[in-house]
Design an enzyme around this catalytic site. Sequence first.
Site, PDB file in Angstrom:
ATOM      1  N   ASP A   1       0.897  -1.193   0.023  1.00 22.28           N
ATOM      2  CA  ASP A   1       0.158   0.095   0.144  1.00 22.28           C
ATOM      3  C   ASP A   1       0.902   1.157  -0.026  1.00 22.28           C
ATOM      4  O   ASP A   1       2.075   1.322  -0.543  1.00 22.28           O
ATOM      5  CB  ASP A   1      -1.116  -0.150   1.355  1.00 22.28           C
ATOM      6  CG  ASP A   1      -2.114   0.458   0.794  1.00 22.28           C
ATOM      7  OD1 ASP A   1      -2.295   1.562   0.819  1.00 22.28           O
ATOM      8  OD2 ASP A   1      -3.255  -0.270   1.145  1.00 22.28           O
TER       9      ASP A   1
ATOM     10  N   HIS B   1      -3.460   5.757   3.747  1.00 19.91           N
ATOM     11  CA  HIS B   1      -4.285   4.806   3.391  1.00 19.91           C
ATOM     12  C   HIS B   1      -3.619   3.528   3.774  1.00 19.91           C
ATOM     13  O   HIS B   1      -4.505   2.437   4.465  1.00 19.91           O
ATOM     14  CB  HIS B   1      -4.247   4.447   1.739  1.00 19.91           C
ATOM     15  CG  HIS B   1      -5.278   3.699   1.096  1.00 19.91           C
ATOM     16  ND1 HIS B   1      -4.868   2.382   0.880  1.00 19.91           N
ATOM     17  CD2 HIS B   1      -6.788   3.874   0.645  1.00 19.91           C
ATOM     18  CE1 HIS B   1      -5.950   1.609   0.267  1.00 19.91           C
ATOM     19  NE2 HIS B   1      -6.916   2.728   0.072  1.00 19.91           N
TER      20      HIS B   1
ATOM     21  N   SER C   1     -11.305  -1.279  -0.298  1.00 23.32           N
ATOM     22  CA  SER C   1     -10.129  -1.022   0.362  1.00 23.32           C
ATOM     23  C   SER C   1     -10.130  -1.574   2.057  1.00 23.32           C
ATOM     24  O   SER C   1      -9.368  -2.134   2.505  1.00 23.32           O
ATOM     25  CB  SER C   1      -9.507   0.032   0.200  1.00 23.32           C
ATOM     26  OG  SER C   1      -8.656   0.509  -0.965  1.00 23.32           O
TER      27      SER C   1
END
Length: 592
Positions: free
Chosen positions: A175, A234, A411
Amino acid sequence: MSDRSMRAMRKHALAAATVTALSCVAMSAFAADRINLAALANESQDEFIVKYRDGSAQRSNAATLERSLSSAATGFAGKGKALGLKHLRRTALGSDVVRAGRKLDRVEAESLMRQIAADPNVEYVEPNARMYPTATPNDTRFGEQWGYTDADAGINATTAWDISTGTGVVVAVIDTGIVSHTDLNANILPGYDFVSDATAARDGNGRDSDPSDQGDWFVAGECGRTYNSNSSWHGTHVAGTVAAVTNNAKGVAGTAYNAKVVPVRVLAKCGGSLADIADAITWASGGTVSGIPANANPAEVINMSLGGSGACGSTYQAAINGAVSRGTTVVVAAGNNNGNAADARPANCTGVITVGAVDSAGARSVWSSTQKSNYGAVVDIAAPGSNILSTLNAGTTTPGAESYASYGGTSMATPHVAGVVALLQAKATTPKTPAEIETLLKNTARAFPQTPDQPIGVGIVNAKAALDALGGTPNPGTQTYSNGTDYNIPDNNTTGVSSSIAVSGRTGNAPSNASVTVNIIHPYKGDLKVDLIAPDGSVYNIHNRSGGSADNVSGTFTVNLSSEALNGTWKLRAVDAAAVDVGRIDTWSITF
């Protein structure tokens, strides 16, 4: 020359021309088979991944490789100035990343790919496409981790934790990297930064051993966008859903809160490249990447909450195949574009578990008029993906104070499933193969409380049902284990004496509120130091030379043992480091 001779010559010439034409057609068709045209996006492209066949001169000789690239660039029929092709590096899969001298539109990119594929030694060529996080950030904090317990759409995590908490399992989160967070740090292992573009990475040096998230913010005019965007952090949010520290009286819980996370950075400013992601998949699963130290903690599970459009392509598929062959289960997001996941990658790759998202009502997640969970036949299973609270950072560009926030997206659904895989592998007597894990998850999924408006898998992942189907005996509930044998405590001795209790037949970890009851007979408890020693050697102090001339150490003490496995030999140690008085361990017990 006779007319007959002239006709014969024309006949031979026509035949030769026909053979040549057919050869060209055959070569063109053959070359087209090696071009991933479906991977071409509408955005401009200047990097490509070229795989030359094993044994070819291009694989072993740099000069031959440069000549091949130069030939392709010379034959390129693009618009504007002449094109140069530069070799950047070789990937872990043996393919080569090359860069054109300028950005190419879709038509030009196709033309160049055809020129490259005209070389018979080329096995395949595809764009080094960009991948992006698939979250839809939500600045409002609500829905406090409903995904673990909700009666309609939760994953039944709390009942699953009586059986497994993920102890001993490694999950790689590929990520944006990670930022420091006190509700996460204890479960983070060393990772790696695979972002090869130093400018995009914002660390000035490209690939390195520091997977810290430097921020993926951008301003209007960058990344092909017309608006500003703050950093998403994220990877930190995803990692928190996988394995946030739990039973620590703060913040949030993780799906597999005793698993460990290896953060692998591939996304930065303007996303991340396919070639970098492929190398990251290889490294995270225990494969070899040239010039990169081996991963000391190969992952049993890889979480990829990222994606882009187009066909899977040879690069992605080869990297995933390698990971699966090493026993790593690859869990990926379906995407958030309200489209068929068959058009999104890596969701459409073979051998992955593709995850769609549901809200707390069990319906397909909707985040805006255009952003909804992708759907279709390639989606295997669904998980909570709306208003998911997890670890984050408050910095708008560069890292600031740690925080928590609710995000939405496939996600957010994906790490729920990756966490459940960790729970399964931790309980399994021998590791399950990726195919076995996928079958187990599908066979035990809970039914949707309402039929989704589009297909998003066979049902909602059910952690408890999957663990039950795995076999074995769940924890038998709270039990008390005792030792009533007397142990004399040696006087004026720093070693002391230990009394042992063996625990077996349990699974998972001890609770945060374990009870230790002791009765130590001694006329001067101010001389005594009493410790509980866990099976792994960790020491938990119960009494430390307090109380002065009062006699005996007796009572019940509450101890947080959530980081300790239940099974093994537990010890109570008593040390009397002063002279004169003597005593004994009379009885003691531990309850969990």
